[in-house]
Motif scaffolding. Sequence first.
Motif, PDB file in Angstrom:
ATOM      1  N   SER A 195       0.845  -1.201   0.000  1.00 16.39           N
ATOM      2  CA  SER A 195       0.000   0.000   0.000  1.00 16.39           C
ATOM      3  C   SER A 195       0.875   1.243   0.000  1.00 16.39           C
ATOM      4  O   SER A 195       2.037   1.206   0.426  1.00 16.39           O
ATOM      5  N   CYS A 196       0.284   2.327  -0.496  1.00 10.77           N
ATOM      6  CA  CYS A 196       0.986   3.615  -0.546  1.00 10.77           C
ATOM      7  C   CYS A 196      -0.041   4.727  -0.446  1.00 10.77           C
ATOM      8  O   CYS A 196      -1.036   4.734  -1.186  1.00 10.77           O
ATOM      9  N   ALA A 237      -1.773  -2.937  -3.478  1.00 13.98           N
ATOM     10  CA  ALA A 237      -1.363  -4.038  -4.345  1.00 13.98           C
ATOM     11  C   ALA A 237      -1.412  -5.332  -3.545  1.00 13.98           C
ATOM     12  O   ALA A 237      -1.148  -5.340  -2.336  1.00 13.98           O
ATOM     13  N   ASP A 238      -1.734  -6.422  -4.223  1.00 18.15           N
ATOM     14  CA  ASP A 238      -1.698  -7.720  -3.542  1.00 18.15           C
ATOM     15  C   ASP A 238      -0.427  -8.463  -3.942  1.00 18.15           C
ATOM     16  O   ASP A 238       0.396  -7.963  -4.722  1.00 18.15           O
ATOM     17  N   ALA A 239      -0.266  -9.664  -3.411  1.00 17.11           N
ATOM     18  CA  ALA A 239       0.959 -10.417  -3.626  1.00 17.11           C
ATOM     19  C   ALA A 239       1.146 -10.832  -5.080  1.00 17.11           C
ATOM     20  O   ALA A 239       2.270 -11.152  -5.501  1.00 17.11           O
ATOM     21  N   LEU A 240       0.069 -10.823  -5.865  1.00 10.68           N
ATOM     22  CA  LEU A 240       0.150 -11.216  -7.272  1.00 10.68           C
ATOM     23  C   LEU A 240       0.375 -10.030  -8.193  1.00 10.68           C
ATOM     24  O   LEU A 240       0.444 -10.189  -9.416  1.00 10.68           O
ATOM     25  N   GLY A 241       0.477  -8.826  -7.627  1.00  9.29           N
ATOM     26  CA  GLY A 241       0.735  -7.648  -8.445  1.00  9.29           C
ATOM     27  C   GLY A 241      -0.498  -7.025  -9.047  1.00  9.29           C
ATOM     28  O   GLY A 241      -0.410  -6.340 -10.068  1.00  9.29           O
ATOM     29  N   HIS A 242      -1.671  -7.228  -8.425  1.00  9.50           N
ATOM     30  CA  HIS A 242      -2.889  -6.544  -8.861  1.00  9.50           C
ATOM     31  C   HIS A 242      -3.008  -5.249  -8.058  1.00  9.50           C
ATOM     32  O   HIS A 242      -2.942  -5.261  -6.824  1.00  9.50           O
ATOM     33  N   TRP A 243      -3.234  -4.119  -8.734  1.00 10.55           N
ATOM     34  CA  TRP A 243      -3.195  -2.801  -8.109  1.00 10.55           C
ATOM     35  C   TRP A 243      -4.553  -2.119  -8.167  1.00 10.55           C
ATOM     36  O   TRP A 243      -5.338  -2.329  -9.096  1.00 10.55           O
ATOM     37  N   THR A 244      -4.792  -1.281  -7.150  1.00  5.23           N
ATOM     38  CA  THR A 244      -5.928  -0.361  -7.192  1.00  5.23           C
ATOM     39  C   THR A 244      -5.413   1.054  -6.978  1.00  5.23           C
ATOM     40  O   THR A 244      -4.396   1.275  -6.303  1.00  5.23           O
ATOM     41  N   LEU A 245      -6.115   1.999  -7.573  1.00 10.41           N
ATOM     42  CA  LEU A 245      -5.835   3.422  -7.400  1.00 10.41           C
ATOM     43  C   LEU A 245      -7.094   4.076  -6.855  1.00 10.41           C
ATOM     44  O   LEU A 245      -8.129   4.082  -7.534  1.00 10.41           O
TER      45      LEU A 245
END
Length: 218
Positions: free
Chosen positions: A90-91, A108-116
């Motif tokens: 998270s950021c 972001a999750d461990a699989l590299g899926h991101w939300t903005l």
Amino acid sequence: MALISALWRRLDEPHGLVHGALSELEPTPDHPDGAFLLDGAAIGADSPDDTGPILGERSDGSWGPVEQQAPRPWSTRFSVVVDAHWQTRSCFVEALGGDGLDRVTLTADALGHWTLDGRDWTELEGCQDVDVSISPLTNTPVVRRLGLEVGEERSVDVAWLDVPSLAVARVTQTYRREPDGPHGAQYVYADPTYGSFAFTVDPLGVVREYQGLFARVA
């Protein structure tokens, strides 16, 4: 548990200071193996190009040198959580300037899926790192995660977050480990837009000096 707190002076901007701290977090249900928190703040000013008088139309309609805009001060604070493997999870970044207060949150999750800001953000799919442009502290997770040997080089795609605009983009960055110097481990960073810069880190992987950009003063 706090591991280190550091203060950097901006070398490219006379008004700039950056503070950052690295802390180890206790295990939680979300991070059973533990995690690390990187947080900090910065102040600066967007200055006009120092290239001499700007030619343009004056208020009376005549043409000639016109007054340049004064520097526009801003401040920002940020926090980044990385897991035990130094992968960003998270950021949060907040910036205050002449246009008011703005915020952005990435997860972001461990699989590299991101939300903005809560929305799926496929542009960042597969990225493992976030780079908050104003802080050398966010180089630490990449240095620690890659664990490069001397002479080794790796390229990674990161979520690059510009300050103070808070624009987010996918950027390919390259890190190369150089032979150690008198001030610690040495690396060279490069990206297609800004070029390459040498930097040194302490035993925790926190930047001591970043060529032309940052120098640690405390």
